[in-house]
Structure formats: C-alpha cells, structure tokens
Scaffold this active site. Structure first.
Site, PDB file in Angstrom:
ATOM      1  CG  LEU A  56      -1.875  -0.869   1.423  1.00 16.24           C
ATOM      2  CD1 LEU A  56      -2.930  -0.887   2.721  1.00 16.24           C
ATOM      3  CD2 LEU A  56      -2.861  -1.061   0.129  1.00 16.24           C
ATOM      4  CG  ASP A  57       0.603   4.156  -3.433  1.00 13.71           C
ATOM      5  OD1 ASP A  57       1.512   3.130  -3.664  1.00 13.71           O
ATOM      6  OD2 ASP A  57      -0.202   4.666  -3.979  1.00 13.71           O
ATOM      7  CB  ILE A  58       4.042   6.257   1.966  1.00 10.50           C
ATOM      8  CG1 ILE A  58       4.416   6.656   3.494  1.00 10.50           C
ATOM      9  CG2 ILE A  58       3.943   7.394   1.148  1.00 10.50           C
ATOM     10  CD1 ILE A  58       5.778   7.218   3.489  1.00 10.50           C
ATOM     11  CG  HIS A  73       1.080   5.042  -7.602  1.00 10.40           C
ATOM     12  ND1 HIS A  73       2.055   6.080  -7.939  1.00 10.40           N
ATOM     13  CD2 HIS A  73       1.505   4.646  -6.127  1.00 10.40           C
ATOM     14  CE1 HIS A  73       2.746   6.298  -6.678  1.00 10.40           C
ATOM     15  NE2 HIS A  73       2.536   5.371  -5.756  1.00 10.40           N
TER      16      HIS A  73
END
Length: 239
Positions: free
Chosen positions: A100-102, A188
């Site tokens: 999961l993105d930051i 993304h």
C-alpha cells in the site's frame, strides 16, 4: 532451529530475555531443564516456560489497519515500516502481502506464508480488492461505465501504460466519496485510474482483499491475528 529462535518466534521475549529464562531454569525441553539457548529443537518439540507449553506456530497471519506515513516493507533505513508497528511479534520471517502506498491506509495482510502470498498477488488469480476513496472532484456520470469497460491508463511517471481489467465503481454518500473494486494491483493503480478520468484521489483506504475484510474494530496502526475461518477462506479461494 535454535531454542532461543523457537522462543523468539513465539514472542516469548528478546534473545537476551530468553537467555536469562534459560539460565534461571525456567525452560524445559522434552521434560528436561534446558541449559543452552543454542540447543536444537523442531516445531513439534515440547517446549515449556514455567510449566506452560509453548507450541510452535509455523505460519503467522496478521491483519493490520495500515496508517498513513508508514511504508509496506520489511525494513528501511529512513522510514518506519509496517513491521515496526509489531513490537510484540518478534519473528523475523514476516512480510506484507503486496504494497500500500505510504499515504494509503487500511487492510494489509502480514504473514510468513509465501505460497499464500504468491497466490493472492498472482495476476492469474484476479483476487478482488475494494478501496474507499475521497476525490478532488465529483465522480462523473460516465465514470462507472468507463471503469467497468476497462480503462486505458496512459504511460506516466508512475509507470508504463496499460489497459486495466474491468473494475466496479460505486458512489458513496457523496459524489466525491466512492468505492472501487479492482482485480489486479499495479503500482498506484487506483490513483492512475482516476487520473485517467481527469480526477485526483485525495485519500485512499483498502477495505477488502478477497474474502478478507478490514476489521472495523482496528484503529490505524493496530493489528490482530486472523481467525481460523478467515485463514481457511483465503486459502480456499486461491486454490
């Protein structure tokens, strides 16, 4: 494996703490008081601490509500990782399933089961993942149909262009609050899908991965072990 590794994997304590337990005669192996932290044991060896059995758990499955500002990695010299949020889970073979993105929050599975992780992430399996998103602009009337048809994602700074698999887009309690279900997990991807429709994701939270749903009782940064039923369902759906 070494006795202290066995005990550390089961979160009995640090190696130093375990060494102290052994020196004080608090640990027995096969009914005999352990003398050496380096003695070899197997997962089915009877190990006791203060008379309490310590069964070895070969596979660990944890559900985390990932917070913003933490990266989905096992280690990083500069940034806090999701494993840093597991101070009481000491085994060294855990890893997050996917990334999961930051700045993305929500459901993250952490395990040491490489086979299950591979099946959940395999492009051939098409495991559904549902996200809750807040958008900069209201979702357009044609967006759900465009998502369902399979969006063409142009090449950009986040990666090469591709045609996304059909996805489901549902409006929430406002035109800027939506739920999107995808069947793949490219870098993304959700953000790039909305960007392709001229919109921007302001916040993103993963709610489900296959049959596994984020426990509403978990606050950001908290985690719990999966139940037997949750583990069984995940394994069955990826066979």
């Amino acid at each position: 494996m070494r006795l202290d590794r066995y005990m550390a994997d089961m979160s009995i304590g640090t190696r130093k703490e375990i060494g102290t337990m052994i020196r004080k005669g608090r640990v027995t192996v096969n009914g005999t008081t352990a003398k050496d932290a380096a003695m070899q044991v197997s997962p089915d060896t009877p190990v006791f601490v203060d008379g309490t059995p310590i069964p070895y758990e070969e596979w660990t499955y944890l559900m985390m509500n990932k917070p913003c500002g933490v990266i989905s990695a096992t280690e990083d010299p500069r940034q806090k990782t999701v494993l840093d949020l597991l101070p009481k889970i000491r085994r060294k073979d855990l890893f997050p399933v996917g990334r999961l993105d930051i700045d993305t929050t929500g459901l993250l599975l952490i395990t040491n089961d490489g086979a299950l992780s591979h099946r959940l992430l395999s492009p051939k399996r098409h495991v559904d993942k549902t996200y809750e998103a807040v958008l900069e602009k209201p979702v357009g009337p044609d967006d759900p149909a465009a998502f369902a048809a399979g969006l063409l994602i142009p090449k950009d700074a986040d990666g090469d262009g591709f045609t996304a698999l059909p996805a489901k887009l549902v409006e929430g309690d406002s035109p800027k609050h939506v739920f999107v279900t995808i069947r793949e997990g490219k870098y993304h991807q959700v953000k790039r899908m909305f960007a392709a429709r001229g919109n921007k994701v302001l916040s993103l939270k993963r709610l489900t991965m296959g049959s596994l749903s984020l426990d509403p009782e978990l606050h950001e940064g908290e985690y719990r072990r999966l139940t037997g039923a949750e583990i069984k369902a995940l394994k069955e759906e990826t066979l």
